[in-house]
Design an enzyme around this catalytic site. Structure first.
Site, PDB file in Angstrom:
ATOM      1  N   HIS A  90       0.915  -1.184   0.081  1.00 55.80           N
ATOM      2  CA  HIS A  90      -0.118  -0.075   0.063  1.00 55.80           C
ATOM      3  C   HIS A  90       0.744   1.180   0.084  1.00 55.80           C
ATOM      4  CE1 HIS A  90      -2.928  -2.870   1.389  1.00 55.80           C
ATOM      5  NE2 HIS A  90      -3.723  -2.416   0.748  1.00 55.80           N
ATOM      6  N   ARG A 118     -14.814  -4.667   4.015  1.00 55.65           N
ATOM      7  CA  ARG A 118     -14.862  -3.073   3.893  1.00 55.65           C
ATOM      8  C   ARG A 118     -15.184  -2.955   2.265  1.00 55.65           C
ATOM      9  NH1 ARG A 118     -10.371  -1.106   1.587  1.00 55.65           N
ATOM     10  NH2 ARG A 118     -10.638   0.668   2.540  1.00 55.65           N
ATOM     11  N   GLU A 165     -15.206  -2.403  -4.960  1.00 52.35           N
ATOM     12  CA  GLU A 165     -14.554  -3.883  -4.330  1.00 52.35           C
ATOM     13  C   GLU A 165     -15.362  -4.055  -2.935  1.00 52.35           C
ATOM     14  OE1 GLU A 165     -10.262  -3.507  -6.498  1.00 52.35           O
ATOM     15  OE2 GLU A 165     -10.482  -3.392  -4.248  1.00 52.35           O
ATOM     16  N   TYR A 184      -4.710   9.644  -8.001  1.00 51.82           N
ATOM     17  CA  TYR A 184      -4.078   8.247  -7.511  1.00 51.82           C
ATOM     18  C   TYR A 184      -5.128   7.357  -8.181  1.00 51.82           C
ATOM     19  CZ  TYR A 184      -3.423   3.892  -5.114  1.00 51.82           C
ATOM     20  OH  TYR A 184      -3.041   2.588  -4.772  1.00 51.82           O
ATOM     21  N   LYS A 185      -6.392   7.489  -7.992  1.00 52.65           N
ATOM     22  CA  LYS A 185      -7.564   6.629  -8.436  1.00 52.65           C
ATOM     23  C   LYS A 185      -7.568   6.608  -9.964  1.00 52.65           C
ATOM     24  CE  LYS A 185     -10.665   6.566  -4.266  1.00 52.65           C
ATOM     25  NZ  LYS A 185     -10.639   5.091  -4.270  1.00 52.65           N
TER      26      LYS A 185
END
Length: 330
Positions: free
Chosen positions: A189, A219, A262, A313-314
Site C-alpha cells: 500500500h 470493507r 470492491e 491516484y484513482k
C-alpha cells in the site's frame, strides 16, 4: 431471483438493486471502514451484503474471463511454497460456506479428508481429497478461483507483520499482483496517498494481526473504470489507459463510465492462521446509477469534492469533472 425497488414505473434490475453503493455522505476520504461480514446493508435501491460469497448474473461470464486471463498471463496466480496449506485451508473454509449460501446450486460433503463438491451452475460433480493437489483437475488455488467470482489473496503472518505470499488476482484495479507478491502488507500500500500520514494502513495491519480464527470482516473500496472492464491491472495498462484520457468528451460517457466497487472480505483461516483477503468487483454504469436519484446526486457531489491527489491516484482526474457535471445536470 428477486427484483429491486420501484424507480418511477420500472422495477430496478438486480444489477442495480444489489449493487454495493459505497458512499454514506457527499464526501469521501480514506478510512479503514471495516465492519462485521454478513450484515445486510439497505440502500435506496435495495440491499446487499447478506452473503459472504455472492453469485450474480455475471457468474459464468466472469469465471470464463478469469480463465482467459490466467491462460494469457499465468503470473496472476502465485503461491509461495510455504502457503500451500493456507490454500487448502481456504478451500475447506469457502466451499462449505458457498454450499450453505447457495443450496439450490451447490453442495459440499466431507468425510475426513474425502470431499465431494457439486456445482450445478457448471455441471460439476467432483470428488477430491483435502491436501492432495493431484486429486483436483487444476492447481488448488486455480480450482478455488474457478468457483468464486472474488479475487483471492493470502497473507502470511510472521515477524510481527503480514506478507502477501499467495493469491489469484485477475481483476486488479491498476496494480500488479505479480509485482507485489512476497511483499509486506505495508509495502503493497506504499503508493496510496494520505494513508501513511494518517496511519490508516498501520491501523489496518494491526486490526488484521488481531483477527481470531474464523472471524470474518469486510470493507468496501471504490474507483471508476471505462467500459465494463474487470482486468485493469498494470500489465494491461496499454489496453485501457487511452480510454481514461478520451472518455470525458465522448457523448456515450454515461454508458461507458462505471463506478467500480470492491467488496473486500477479511477472514482469519482456522487451521493455517493465514489471513484470507477476498476481493469481489462490482461495476455499474453512470446511466444505471442515475436511475436511483439519491445515488446520482451523491456520486456527483463526491466526484466534485474529491481532493486532486486522491483523484489522480484513482486515475479519474481526467474525466471526473465531466462525470460529476452529467450526474448533477450542470
Amino acid at each position: 431471483m428477486s427484483s429491486g425497488v420501484i424507480d418511477g414505473t420500472a422495477v430496478l434490475p438486480e444489477r442495480i438493486s444489489r449493487f454495493p453503493f459505497p458512499f454514506p455522505s457527499d464526501s469521501y476520504r480514506y478510512s479503514t471502514n471495516v465492519e462485521p461480514a454478513l450484515k445486510t446493508v439497505v440502500t435506496e435501491a435495495g440491499a446487499w451484503g447478506g452473503r459472504l460469497l455472492d453469485i450474480d448474473e455475471h457468474y459464468r461470464h466472469e469465471l470464463t474471463e478469469r480463465d482467459a486471463v490466467l491462460t494469457r498471463d499465468p503470473t496472476r496466480l502465485q503461491v509461495l511454497p510455504h502457503m500451500r496449506p493456507a490454500v487448502w485451508d481456504a478451500i475447506s473454509t469457502l466451499l462449505p460456506i458457498m454450499a450453505a449460501e447457495h443450496p439450490d446450486a451447490m453442495s459440499f460433503d466431507r468425510d475426513g479428508n474425502a470431499c465431494r463438491w457439486q456445482n450445478t451452475l457448471q455441471d460439476l460433480d467432483l470428488e477430491f481429497t483435502l491436501g492432495d493437489d493431484g486429486s483436483l483437475p487444476v492447481e488448488p488455488l486455480r480450482f478455488l478461483g474457478s468457483q468464486i467470482q472474488d479475487d483471492i489473496a493470502l497473507l502470511d503472518q510472521r515477524e510481527g507483520a503480514l506478507w502477501l505470499d499467495a493469491g489469484l488476482v485477475t481483476f486488479a484495479a491498476d496494480w500488479s499482483f505479480g509485482f507485489d507478491v512476497g511483499m509486506k502488507f505495508l509495502e503493497v500500500h506504499g503508493p496510496v496517498p494520505r494513508v501513511h500520514q494518517e496511519q490508516i494502513i498501520t491501523r489496518a495491519q494491526q486490526f488484521l494481526l488481531r483477527l481470531q480464527p474464523g472471524e470474518k470482516y469486510r470493507r468496501a473500496n471504490w474507483t471508476m473504470t471505462v467500459d465494463r472492464r474487470l482486468d485493469t491491472s498494470t500489465e494491461t495498462y496499454p489496453q485501457w489507459a487511452r480510454d481514461r484520457a478520451t472518455v470525458a468528451g465522448d457523448p456515450a460517457l454515461p454508458d461507458r463510465l462505471h463506478l467500480r466497487v470492491e467488496v473486500q472480505h477479511l477472514i482469519r483461516l482456522p487451521h493455517s492462521g493465514a489471513v484470507l483477503f477476498l476481493v469481489r468487483t462490482h461495476l455499474l454504469s453512470l446511466s444505471d446509477i442515475a436511475r436511483v436519484p439519491a445515488w446520482r446526486e451523491r456520486l456527483g457531489r463526491v466526484l466534485a469534492e474529491l481532493p486532486e491527489d486522491m483523484a489522480e491516484y484513482k486515475g479519474i482526474s481526467r474525466y471526473r469533472s465531466a462525470a460529476s457535471a452529467w450526474l448533477l445536470g450542470t
